[in-house]
Scaffold this motif. Sequence first.
Motif, PDB file in Angstrom:
ATOM      1  N   ASN A  57       8.123 -15.458  20.106  1.00  0.00           N
ATOM      2  CA  ASN A  57       8.653 -15.851  18.797  1.00  0.00           C
ATOM      3  C   ASN A  57       9.285 -17.244  18.873  1.00  0.00           C
ATOM      4  N   ALA A  58       9.865 -17.699  17.761  1.00  0.00           N
ATOM      5  CA  ALA A  58      10.389 -19.074  17.698  1.00  0.00           C
ATOM      6  C   ALA A  58      11.460 -19.320  18.760  1.00  0.00           C
ATOM      7  N   THR A  59      12.366 -18.359  18.966  1.00  0.00           N
ATOM      8  CA  THR A  59      13.440 -18.543  19.955  1.00  0.00           C
ATOM      9  C   THR A  59      12.851 -18.688  21.354  1.00  0.00           C
ATOM     10  N   ASP A  62      11.189 -22.064  21.760  1.00  0.00           N
ATOM     11  CA  ASP A  62      12.178 -23.132  21.964  1.00  0.00           C
ATOM     12  C   ASP A  62      12.650 -23.163  23.416  1.00  0.00           C
ATOM     13  N   ASP A  83       4.230 -17.205  17.626  1.00  0.00           N
ATOM     14  CA  ASP A  83       4.578 -18.004  16.451  1.00  0.00           C
ATOM     15  C   ASP A  83       3.863 -19.357  16.592  1.00  0.00           C
ATOM     16  N   ARG A  86       5.686 -22.629  15.207  1.00  0.00           N
ATOM     17  CA  ARG A  86       6.752 -23.139  16.075  1.00  0.00           C
ATOM     18  C   ARG A  86       6.171 -23.781  17.344  1.00  0.00           C
ATOM     19  N   GLU A  89       5.015 -27.158  16.466  1.00  0.00           N
ATOM     20  CA  GLU A  89       6.175 -28.057  16.263  1.00  0.00           C
ATOM     21  C   GLU A  89       6.755 -28.514  17.602  1.00  0.00           C
ATOM     22  N   ARG A  90       6.750 -27.592  18.594  1.00  0.00           N
ATOM     23  CA  ARG A  90       7.357 -27.927  19.890  1.00  0.00           C
ATOM     24  C   ARG A  90       6.333 -28.481  20.881  1.00  0.00           C
TER      25      ARG A  90
END
Length: 329
Positions: A57-59, A62, A83, A86, A89-90
């Motif tokens: 997931n996003a967490t 990250d 995800d 995300r 994006e990362r």
Amino acid sequence: MKIAVFSTKSYDEQFFKASKASSAHELVFFDVRLDEKTVQLVVGFDAICVFVNDAINATVIDRLADSGVRIIAMRCAGYNNVDLIRAKERGLSIVRVPAYSPYAVAEHAVALLLALNRHLHKAYNRVREGNFELSGLMGLDLHGKTVCVVGTGRIGAIFAQIMHGFGCQLLAVDSYQNPDVLKLGATYMPLEEALPQSDVISLHCPLTPETKHLINHDRLVRMKHGVLLVNTGRGALIDTKAVIAALKSHILRGLALDVYEEEDKLFFSDHSHEIISDDTFMRLTTFPNVLITGHQAFFTHEALTQIAEVTLGNLIEFEKTGKCTNEVK
Ligand code: NAI
């Protein structure tokens, strides 16, 4: 590359180590599932390798990106547990194994269908107990029955081919008409049209926001009474509570599942000494006409060999070129 392999079972380690490409990487195997609690293990790794029930997931993404991980290698075809937005994006690349023995999954779907139709799961226990009574074990000839294949990609097409060999009439549901399936004489139509005509429905489409609970109350009540439903796709293609109601009202003559929407808390581990708290799952197991396997459709020697080769090959390609043919866009 230094790769952290999550949710590892002994067979994963065995097939990865046996792969010709294993010497190109440093592989560290973790038996834990990747999630927000275990993501701390990734410090110092360039890549991670994950499976169907790891929670990316996003967490987690990250934390992976912050730790210097550049690529997530899925050792499976589906990627509904990532995800993707995300990850993009990362700047994390996601690669997968788009096709590894589609025969493994299609053949397992057929095995489930045959066992369910002829009550082999009950017969096996009866004979072991010296009970040779036949009542309750009657099935139907599959020959001449109408089988609906939802999703006629690699796996669905092979399932259709096998059912064609059994002498079944084929209905197909997919916005893309597969020429191999058309050659079998299948008729493509919308799901709504196929539901009332089908004696067997087998799900082979991916789980996406559009296909979540594809089989819901409204569609179940449109089905022919006495239909057999088989799901080897992903658990959340089916609204399990609605399916339980359909079993109770005898719309379904039987249900065979290799996947379950809350399987990440159960499957791939031994819970036989625990009290299982998922009441929905436990209700399913009380029906005599429900047959469940624990996400084992992929589990053949050929598929595991292919998964290891392609996963490690994906990582070599990415390391050399910064890109990968099997990247999820
Ligand atoms: P594929 O990508 O070759 O075929 C999927 C087909 O589903 C495509 O033709 C696509 O157009 C179609 N589709 C998409 N949305 C649809 C919808 N709403 N209605 C009808 N059709 C739709 O994928 P493949 O390799 O055949 O795998 C299918 C699924 O099987 C995977 O996404 C995965 O979830 C599941 N699977 C399960 C395994 C297991 O061990 N139980 C192992 C491997 C895959």
